[in-house]
Write an enzyme that holds these catalytic residues in place. Structure first.
Site, PDB file in Angstrom:
ATOM      1  N   GLY A   1       6.207 -12.120  20.392  1.00 46.54           N
ATOM      2  CA  GLY A   1       5.519 -10.896  20.827  1.00 46.54           C
ATOM      3  C   GLY A   1       5.781  -9.748  19.864  1.00 46.54           C
ATOM      4  O   GLY A   1       4.869  -8.978  19.519  1.00 46.54           O
TER       5      GLY A   1
ATOM      6  N   ASP B   1      13.013  -5.659  18.344  1.00 43.67           N
ATOM      7  CA  ASP B   1      12.864  -6.587  17.214  1.00 43.67           C
ATOM      8  C   ASP B   1      11.682  -6.225  16.308  1.00 43.67           C
ATOM      9  O   ASP B   1      11.488  -6.850  15.271  1.00 43.67           O
ATOM     10  CB  ASP B   1      12.624  -8.025  17.737  1.00 43.67           C
TER      11      ASP B   1
ATOM     12  N   LYS C   1      10.776 -15.263  13.751  1.00 43.90           N
ATOM     13  CA  LYS C   1      12.115 -15.090  13.162  1.00 43.90           C
ATOM     14  C   LYS C   1      13.092 -16.071  13.791  1.00 43.90           C
ATOM     15  O   LYS C   1      12.880 -16.550  14.921  1.00 43.90           O
ATOM     16  CB  LYS C   1      12.634 -13.653  13.328  1.00 43.90           C
TER      17      LYS C   1
HETATM   18  O1  C5P Z   1      13.635  -3.554  23.145  1.00 41.61           O
HETATM   19  P1  C5P Z   1      13.031  -4.633  23.978  1.00 41.61           P
HETATM   20  O2  C5P Z   1      12.015  -4.113  24.947  1.00 41.61           O
HETATM   21  O3  C5P Z   1      12.511  -5.770  23.177  1.00 41.61           O
HETATM   22  O4  C5P Z   1      14.215  -5.239  24.855  1.00 41.61           O
HETATM   23  C1  C5P Z   1      13.979  -6.090  25.955  1.00 41.61           C
HETATM   24  C2  C5P Z   1      15.217  -6.117  26.831  1.00 41.61           C
HETATM   25  O5  C5P Z   1      16.285  -6.776  26.128  1.00 41.61           O
HETATM   26  C3  C5P Z   1      15.781  -4.755  27.164  1.00 41.61           C
HETATM   27  O6  C5P Z   1      15.203  -4.242  28.334  1.00 41.61           O
HETATM   28  C4  C5P Z   1      17.248  -5.056  27.360  1.00 41.61           C
HETATM   29  O7  C5P Z   1      17.461  -5.622  28.639  1.00 41.61           O
HETATM   30  C5  C5P Z   1      17.513  -6.142  26.366  1.00 41.61           C
HETATM   31  N1  C5P Z   1      18.080  -5.672  25.071  1.00 41.61           N
HETATM   32  C6  C5P Z   1      19.371  -5.182  25.025  1.00 41.61           C
HETATM   33  N2  C5P Z   1      19.895  -4.784  23.823  1.00 41.61           N
HETATM   34  C7  C5P Z   1      19.182  -4.900  22.692  1.00 41.61           C
HETATM   35  C8  C5P Z   1      17.866  -5.414  22.711  1.00 41.61           C
HETATM   36  C9  C5P Z   1      17.330  -5.797  23.932  1.00 41.61           C
HETATM   37  O8  C5P Z   1      20.064  -5.094  26.053  1.00 41.61           O
HETATM   38  N3  C5P Z   1      19.732  -4.549  21.528  1.00 41.61           N
END
Ligand code: C5P
Length: 291
Positions: free
Chosen positions: A107, A141, A14
């Protein structure tokens, strides 16, 4: 599942046409407003199902983990658990074409592809809504990557609304040799006060009018305003894309990949040739729909 079967699926990358962060939430995540687009650049996945409950991944890149740290493995385990089939496992082979640590959701795209492939192999026991909820437990995502296309993503990224398709174009993507850690860039963002935000409404109007130039004038990512010194390279790549005739250029996600949108294939290709020489990875890709 009674027999051993193999399923293949593509995991599309994306890009963020725009990326805004509106607040830090009590749960540590951030509320986002993003216009997202899937592109033809993709990883190739093959899943070989087994009856021993063994789930792991192997890829062509030795530094990518094959255990539960790999979102594709996490997604497969979440699926088997959701359909109450703990005896089945999946040997997941991934040919990585999407650059890693690029902000292109490589990922998450792999995890989403696993969920789509397994749901298909099981004859769709989960509705799209259930698949999206499951994806949300794997990563912010992942729900978007399951459906792809041109979408407005809000909340953590899991609240999705359909948008008119991005008009036909070429997208030159360049990933410099360094990667930027997503949690680190979010922490950096928490320390700055953002003065500019993307004109998301303007992008939506431009999409409704199918006006590519007006979309491209509004490409914007607030992570470019975090003051990280590596963003100087991002700025240099943007300049190179614009010098080659891009209608607009911006960093995607938390970087470090940068893309430019072109109307002329020869200009998009010339930009990729130049950027590949200077930064290592560059390719020309185009918008795609998934579901
Ligand atoms: O949800 P995911 O594990 O992909 O997110 C990875 C990191 O990105 C989270 O631990 C957080 O630090 C940050 N994040 C965030 N707000 C979001 C998406 C991700 O702070 N909307």
């Amino acid at each position: 599942m009674t027999e051993s079967i193999t399923v293949a699926e593509k995991a599309y990358a994306k890009i963020n046409i725009s990326l805004d962060v509106t607040r830090k939430r009590a749960d540590g995540y951030h509320d986002m407003v993003m216009v997202m687009q899937t592109v033809s650049l993709c990883d190739d996945l093959q899943l070989l199902l087994n009856r021993e409950g063994r789930t792991f991944a192997r890829t062509n890149l030795s530094f990518i983990p094959g255990d539960d740290q790999n979102l594709a493995v996490k997604a497969a385990k979440a699926f088997f658990s959701a359909v109450s089939d703990p005896e089945t496992g999946a040997e997941i082979t991934i040919k990585k074409n999407i650059p890693v640590g690029a902000g292109m959701a490589g990922g998450s795209a792999d995890a989403a592809a696993v969920l789509r492939a397994l749901n298909r192999a099981y004859d769709s026991p989960l509705s799209v809504a259930q698949l999206l909820s499951l994806g949300e437990t794997v990563g912010s995502d992942v729900p978007y990557c399951i459906v792809g296309g041109t979408k407005l993503a809000q909340g953590r990224g899991e609240i999705l609304s359909e948008l008119p398709a991005l008009p036909e174009c070429l997208i030159t993507v360049c990933k410099p040799s360094f990667s930027i850690s997503t949690p680190d860039l979010f922490r950096r963002l928490d320390r700055v006060s953002l003065r500019c935000h993307p004109d998301t409404e303007g992008i939506i109007t431009a999409l409704q009018q199918q006006n590519l130039k007006q979309v491209c004038r509004r490409l914007y990512n607030v992570f470019e305003d975090t003051g990280d010194r590596r963003l100087r390279t991002v700025a240099a790549i943007k300049s190179c894309l614009l010098d080659h005739g891009a209608e607009g250029a911006v960093m995607t996600g938390t970087g470090s990949a940068v893309f430019g949108i072109f109307q002329a294939p020869d200009k998009a290709e010339a930009a990729a040739v130049q950027l590949r020489k200077e930064y290592g990875f560059a390719c020309v890709t185009r918008p795609v729909n998934i579901l």
